[in-house]
Design a protein around this motif. Sequence first.
Motif, PDB file in Angstrom:
ATOM      1  N   UNK A  66      21.931  15.813 -19.193  1.00  0.00           N
ATOM      2  CA  UNK A  66      20.831  16.901 -19.456  1.00  0.00           C
ATOM      3  C   UNK A  66      19.612  15.919 -19.676  1.00  0.00           C
ATOM      4  N   UNK A  67      19.437  14.773 -20.479  1.00  0.00           N
ATOM      5  CA  UNK A  67      18.454  14.046 -20.571  1.00  0.00           C
ATOM      6  C   UNK A  67      18.421  12.738 -20.080  1.00  0.00           C
ATOM      7  N   UNK A  68      17.611  12.136 -19.301  1.00  0.00           N
ATOM      8  CA  UNK A  68      17.546  10.539 -19.053  1.00  0.00           C
ATOM      9  C   UNK A  68      16.366  10.128 -19.580  1.00  0.00           C
ATOM     10  N   UNK A  69      16.505   9.261 -20.346  1.00  0.00           N
ATOM     11  CA  UNK A  69      15.322   8.660 -21.228  1.00  0.00           C
ATOM     12  C   UNK A  69      15.489   7.196 -20.652  1.00  0.00           C
ATOM     13  N   UNK A  70      14.367   6.704 -20.159  1.00  0.00           N
ATOM     14  CA  UNK A  70      14.377   5.492 -19.413  1.00  0.00           C
ATOM     15  C   UNK A  70      12.945   4.641 -19.906  1.00  0.00           C
ATOM     16  N   UNK A  71      13.227   3.378 -20.538  1.00  0.00           N
ATOM     17  CA  UNK A  71      12.448   2.682 -21.230  1.00  0.00           C
ATOM     18  C   UNK A  71      11.468   1.851 -20.206  1.00  0.00           C
ATOM     19  N   UNK A  72      11.908   1.628 -18.967  1.00  0.00           N
ATOM     20  CA  UNK A  72      11.454   0.580 -17.982  1.00  0.00           C
ATOM     21  C   UNK A  72      11.205   1.539 -16.603  1.00  0.00           C
ATOM     22  N   UNK A  73      10.155   1.505 -16.125  1.00  0.00           N
ATOM     23  CA  UNK A  73       9.856   1.938 -14.779  1.00  0.00           C
ATOM     24  C   UNK A  73      10.965   1.503 -13.774  1.00  0.00           C
ATOM     25  N   UNK A  74      11.077   0.471 -13.726  1.00  0.00           N
ATOM     26  CA  UNK A  74      11.998   0.146 -12.739  1.00  0.00           C
ATOM     27  C   UNK A  74      13.304   0.580 -12.702  1.00  0.00           C
ATOM     28  N   UNK A  75      13.769   0.947 -13.770  1.00  0.00           N
ATOM     29  CA  UNK A  75      14.985   1.575 -13.827  1.00  0.00           C
ATOM     30  C   UNK A  75      15.122   3.124 -13.625  1.00  0.00           C
ATOM     31  N   UNK A  76      14.198   3.547 -13.484  1.00  0.00           N
ATOM     32  CA  UNK A  76      14.265   5.081 -13.251  1.00  0.00           C
ATOM     33  C   UNK A  76      15.086   5.470 -11.977  1.00  0.00           C
ATOM     34  N   UNK A  77      14.865   5.152 -11.054  1.00  0.00           N
ATOM     35  CA  UNK A  77      15.692   5.339  -9.721  1.00  0.00           C
ATOM     36  C   UNK A  77      16.994   4.856  -9.778  1.00  0.00           C
ATOM     37  N   UNK A  78      17.173   3.581 -10.537  1.00  0.00           N
ATOM     38  CA  UNK A  78      18.726   3.352 -10.708  1.00  0.00           C
ATOM     39  C   UNK A  78      19.582   4.127 -11.498  1.00  0.00           C
ATOM     40  N   UNK A  79      18.908   4.718 -12.427  1.00  0.00           N
ATOM     41  CA  UNK A  79      19.544   5.620 -13.411  1.00  0.00           C
ATOM     42  C   UNK A  79      19.286   6.999 -13.190  1.00  0.00           C
ATOM     43  N   UNK A  80      18.786   7.354 -11.893  1.00  0.00           N
ATOM     44  CA  UNK A  80      18.515   8.927 -11.784  1.00  0.00           C
ATOM     45  C   UNK A  80      19.646   9.569 -11.280  1.00  0.00           C
ATOM     46  N   UNK A  81      20.730   9.083 -10.457  1.00  0.00           N
ATOM     47  CA  UNK A  81      21.935   9.661 -10.491  1.00  0.00           C
ATOM     48  C   UNK A  81      22.761  10.251 -11.492  1.00  0.00           C
ATOM     49  N   UNK A  82      22.532   9.784 -12.741  1.00  0.00           N
ATOM     50  CA  UNK A  82      22.981  10.339 -13.963  1.00  0.00           C
ATOM     51  C   UNK A  82      22.679  11.624 -14.230  1.00  0.00           C
ATOM     52  N   UNK A  83      21.442  12.146 -13.913  1.00  0.00           N
ATOM     53  CA  UNK A  83      20.728  13.178 -14.362  1.00  0.00           C
ATOM     54  C   UNK A  83      21.264  14.507 -13.561  1.00  0.00           C
ATOM     55  N   UNK A  84      21.432  15.500 -14.176  1.00  0.00           N
ATOM     56  CA  UNK A  84      21.858  16.713 -13.508  1.00  0.00           C
ATOM     57  C   UNK A  84      20.531  17.505 -13.075  1.00  0.00           C
ATOM     58  N   UNK A  85      20.752  18.174 -11.941  1.00  0.00           N
ATOM     59  CA  UNK A  85      19.610  18.974 -11.231  1.00  0.00           C
ATOM     60  C   UNK A  85      19.108  19.880 -12.541  1.00  0.00           C
ATOM     61  N   UNK A  86      17.724  19.562 -12.555  1.00  0.00           N
ATOM     62  CA  UNK A  86      16.932  20.492 -13.498  1.00  0.00           C
ATOM     63  C   UNK A  86      17.040  19.702 -14.859  1.00  0.00           C
ATOM     64  N   UNK A  87      17.589  18.585 -14.918  1.00  0.00           N
ATOM     65  CA  UNK A  87      17.552  17.768 -16.325  1.00  0.00           C
ATOM     66  C   UNK A  87      16.311  17.374 -16.589  1.00  0.00           C
ATOM     67  N   UNK A  88      16.080  16.726 -17.911  1.00  0.00           N
ATOM     68  CA  UNK A  88      14.761  16.220 -18.370  1.00  0.00           C
ATOM     69  C   UNK A  88      14.846  14.615 -17.931  1.00  0.00           C
ATOM     70  N   UNK A  89      13.749  14.043 -17.458  1.00  0.00           N
ATOM     71  CA  UNK A  89      13.531  12.641 -17.132  1.00  0.00           C
ATOM     72  C   UNK A  89      12.240  12.304 -18.049  1.00  0.00           C
ATOM     73  N   UNK A  90      12.682  11.415 -18.699  1.00  0.00           N
ATOM     74  CA  UNK A  90      11.507  10.946 -19.866  1.00  0.00           C
ATOM     75  C   UNK A  90      11.497   9.548 -19.540  1.00  0.00           C
ATOM     76  N   UNK A  91      10.262   8.897 -18.903  1.00  0.00           N
ATOM     77  CA  UNK A  91      10.004   7.677 -18.836  1.00  0.00           C
ATOM     78  C   UNK A  91       8.722   7.033 -19.395  1.00  0.00           C
TER      79      UNK A  91
END
Length: 165
Positions: free
Chosen positions: A71-96
Amino acid sequence: MSKVKNVVIAGLGGQGVLKASDILADAAFRAGFDVKKSELHGMSQRGGSVSSDVRFGDLVLSPMVPPGEADVLLVLEATQVEINRPTLRPGGVLIGPDVLDPGALKNKKSLNVALLGAMSTALDIPEEHWLAAMYANLAEKLHTINEQAFALGRSAAIEQDTADR
């Protein structure tokens, strides 16, 4: 029964990913939820990828967030956003890290707590539980700077992820 909330926190070793997941799990527990947490350390000692799954709700049976169900993907390092994006559900909240003004953070080591502040507005956990969890998981000498970081994060604007998959 409430729906289980799925959160993935990701970053690089040394950024406080595991500490952030400890604070989230503690805050959710204080709010009365059943909580499960798992960690993937990877190459954390060498600045490699680190992630932690936190799931909470009335009844949680597994600590692992299934792919595509965060439901929420919290990423502390910008380089890790795309690596971890597949964990996020459609419409989920991405916080970088880009949700914060880099100059506004007084101590760069408090980035994890500032981003927890941003995430706190997207989860049904009262602020007093977040603060109590933060105090319980951080040394007393760090409370003031992290209170400021948490408040900075709570004032940040976050949006649902609209990226194509």
